[in-house]
Design an enzyme around this catalytic site. Structure first.
Site, mmCIF file in Angstrom:
data_model
loop_
_atom_site.group_PDB
_atom_site.id
_atom_site.type_symbol
_atom_site.label_atom_id
_atom_site.label_comp_id
_atom_site.label_asym_id
_atom_site.label_seq_id
_atom_site.Cartn_x
_atom_site.Cartn_y
_atom_site.Cartn_z
ATOM 1 N N HIS A 126 -20.696 38.043 2.897
ATOM 2 C CA HIS A 126 -20.041 38.221 4.104
ATOM 3 C C HIS A 126 -19.205 36.816 4.011
ATOM 4 O O HIS A 126 -19.109 36.081 3.126
ATOM 5 C CB HIS A 126 -21.091 37.727 5.128
ATOM 6 C CG HIS A 126 -21.989 36.757 5.001
ATOM 7 N ND1 HIS A 126 -23.373 36.828 4.132
ATOM 8 C CD2 HIS A 126 -22.081 35.562 5.635
ATOM 9 C CE1 HIS A 126 -23.856 35.910 4.314
ATOM 10 N NE2 HIS A 126 -23.357 34.900 5.069
ATOM 11 N N HIS A 166 -19.480 34.126 0.686
ATOM 12 C CA HIS A 166 -20.775 33.787 0.026
ATOM 13 C C HIS A 166 -21.657 34.941 0.104
ATOM 14 O O HIS A 166 -22.014 35.675 0.958
ATOM 15 C CB HIS A 166 -21.217 32.450 0.627
ATOM 16 C CG HIS A 166 -21.836 32.352 1.958
ATOM 17 N ND1 HIS A 166 -20.892 32.484 3.036
ATOM 18 C CD2 HIS A 166 -23.227 32.113 2.606
ATOM 19 C CE1 HIS A 166 -21.559 32.237 4.215
ATOM 20 N NE2 HIS A 166 -22.690 32.104 4.001
ATOM 21 N N HIS A 189 -26.441 38.992 8.690
ATOM 22 C CA HIS A 189 -26.159 38.938 7.024
ATOM 23 C C HIS A 189 -27.635 38.730 6.222
ATOM 24 O O HIS A 189 -27.993 37.607 6.138
ATOM 25 C CB HIS A 189 -24.916 38.095 7.074
ATOM 26 C CG HIS A 189 -23.758 38.411 7.624
ATOM 27 N ND1 HIS A 189 -23.059 37.409 8.193
ATOM 28 C CD2 HIS A 189 -23.119 39.399 7.884
ATOM 29 C CE1 HIS A 189 -22.158 37.960 8.901
ATOM 30 N NE2 HIS A 189 -22.169 39.393 8.814
ATOM 31 N N GLU A 246 -29.052 35.164 7.890
ATOM 32 C CA GLU A 246 -28.254 34.607 8.826
ATOM 33 C C GLU A 246 -28.184 35.530 9.990
ATOM 34 O O GLU A 246 -27.254 36.458 9.979
ATOM 35 C CB GLU A 246 -27.060 34.326 8.207
ATOM 36 C CG GLU A 246 -27.140 33.253 7.034
ATOM 37 C CD GLU A 246 -25.699 32.877 6.213
ATOM 38 O OE1 GLU A 246 -24.809 33.072 6.990
ATOM 39 O OE2 GLU A 246 -25.750 32.314 5.531
ATOM 40 N N HIS A 295 -15.551 22.158 1.827
ATOM 41 C CA HIS A 295 -16.095 22.781 3.071
ATOM 42 C C HIS A 295 -17.666 22.257 3.134
ATOM 43 O O HIS A 295 -18.413 22.705 2.069
ATOM 44 C CB HIS A 295 -15.864 24.215 3.195
ATOM 45 C CG HIS A 295 -16.319 24.837 4.150
ATOM 46 N ND1 HIS A 295 -17.832 25.141 4.701
ATOM 47 C CD2 HIS A 295 -15.702 25.394 5.262
ATOM 48 C CE1 HIS A 295 -17.771 25.545 5.664
ATOM 49 N NE2 HIS A 295 -16.612 26.023 6.197
#
Length: 443
Positions: free
Chosen positions: A371, A335, A365, A341, A292
């Site tokens: 999260h 993560h 976050h 964020e 990813h």
């Protein structure tokens, strides 16, 4: 409204010229500040960088206008309780935070773009020119024909979510609709008109200007391409009218009056301009094998800090794309980040939070706060047939990511009345599938 293609990067060959067609030859031919300008105009420079900045970074624009902007009455304080960077009396909150759609003003409460600004979270200090702030704007009326705003503290990246904005600037006019963004840089005067009630997000940066991220191994093409940025073309009005100029200075608002429209620039040239970008033009780069990619691969614009590779703020989007990774958990992984964020949703359903994350809402976050996908999204992705599939069709989510620790304001904590106190519950259904006697486990 007329716009011109903006060759985004500044430097040799990327200097822009524009003059209103009603006054051909308004741009001086030989020098920026001639003894007498064509048509009896005034020359005025707007600087975006220090005079001594290296040539490849130096930004400024010369205006040729009917009157210089210095002609105004003294500034006086302008009361606006929701535009603030003062959070000293607000206790820190490390929890995952999510806001339902921010409320629009009541129809009887006439609110324009400036009065509809609300600081949700911020970090740093505009006086020391280090930091950023995140705002929500909601409005149901235009700034009319005699009101303008400019920001002495930094640049504004505006993300409409509901309703188009008709943005009048000293450089000209541009329409900015949902799924587009515009950047109004420090010191640029502008006014916002609307035809319907509007809502959106604003990212303010104090330190620097937004630039395109370096592409590295991606090569010359990909992500946001320079040819897809647009700047206004010169357009002027000559109106003698009582005009209000609102200025944001050191985090506070001030107001002054003058007897003419500030949008009286007949011609301009330079490389310090406002600009617009259509998010649908973003060229997505993604994995086609396994794993990813980090969300940084979706960066549209970045405001770099003095620390290499670390941004004061990045503007990141999650547009429609193909997902083709093999043997991979495709949604964003769980993560804990060393960055802050702040996410918003323009339209659609964000694939990792299809339930309570709604257009016109947001989430934050913070640094070190874990999260990731909610319970249903985890189970769905863990059981999915990993064939090529479309991701985020009909959706545009975005993220303001910052290396600074964002503090939530009193408005963001309580006064907005849309903070989702049950956000944490979306992860509570996640359970243990661990079996020490069986390596291959079905979820």
């Amino acid at each position: 409204m007329t716009t011109a293609k903006l060759q985004y990067q500044s430097g040799f060959g990327n200097y822009f010229r524009s003059e209103d067609s009603r006054c051909p030859g308004a741009l001086p031919e030989k020098q920026n500040n001639p003894q007498v300008c064509p048509y009896g105009l005034y020359a005025e420079q707007l600087s975006g960088t220090a005079f001594t900045a290296p040539r490849e970074h130096n930004q400024r624009t010369w205006f040729y206008r009917i009157r210089p902007s210095v002609i105004h009455k003294p500034f006086k304080p302008y009361t606006h309780k929701y535009v603030t960077y003062d959070v000293k009396d607000v206790p820190p909150n490390p929890n995952q935070l999510r806001w339902m759609p921010f409320p629009l003003p009541a129809k009887s409460d006439k609110t324009d773009f400036v009065d509809g600004l609300r600081t949700v979270c911020c970090a740093g200090d505009p006086k020391s020119r280090n930091g950023c702030a995140v705002y929500i704007y909601t409005c149901n009326t235009s700034m009319s024909e005699n009101r303008a705003f400019y920001n002495s503290d930094g640049d504004l990246l505006i993300v409409p979510q509901l309703g188009s904005l008709e943005v009048f600037t000293e450089f000209g006019r541009m329409t900015v609709s949902p799924n587009e963004i515009c950047v109004i840089q420090q010191g640029m005067r502008f006014s916002v008109n609307i035809k319907e009630e509007s809502r959106g997000y604003v990212l303010e940066v104090y330190d620097n200007h937004f630039i395109l991220p370096n592409l590295g191994p991606i090569g010359a093409n990909g992500l946001a391409n320079p040819q897809d940025f647009w700047a206004p073309t010169a357009w002027y009005e000559e109106r003698e009218i009582e005009f209000e100029i609102i200025n944001k200075f050191q985090g506070a608002l001030f107001t002054a009056t003058q007897k003419y429209s500030p949008f009286d620039v007949v011609a301009w040239h330079g490389n310090y301009v406002p600009y617009r970008y259509d998010l649908s033009n973003f060229v997505v780069i993604n994995t086609v094998s396994v794993d990813h990619c980090d969300p940084s691969i979706f960066t549209v614009l970045t405001c770099p800090s003095q620390k290499p590779g670390t941004a004061i703020a990045d503007f990141v989007i999650f547009p429609p794309r193909w997902g083709v990774a093999e043997h991979t958990f495709r949604p964003p992984y769980y993560h804990r980040n060393c960055m802050s964020e702040f996410m918003g949703l323009i339209h659609g359903n964000y694939e990792a939070k299809e339930g309570g994350f709604l257009p016109g809402g947001a989430s934050l976050h913070s640094m070190g706060t874990p999260h990731g996908p909610d319970g249903p999204a985890f189970e769905k992705a863990s059981r999915a047939d990993l064939k090529p599939e479309r991701v985020a069709d009909g959706t545009m989510a975005f993220m303001f990511e910052s290396s600074l620790s964002l503090a939530v304001t009193a408005y963001g904590n309580k006064e907005c009345k849309v903070l989702d106190e049950k956000y944490y519950e979306c992860w509570q259904s996640l359970k243990s599938y661990f079996n020490p006697n069986k390596r291959e486990v079905n979820i």
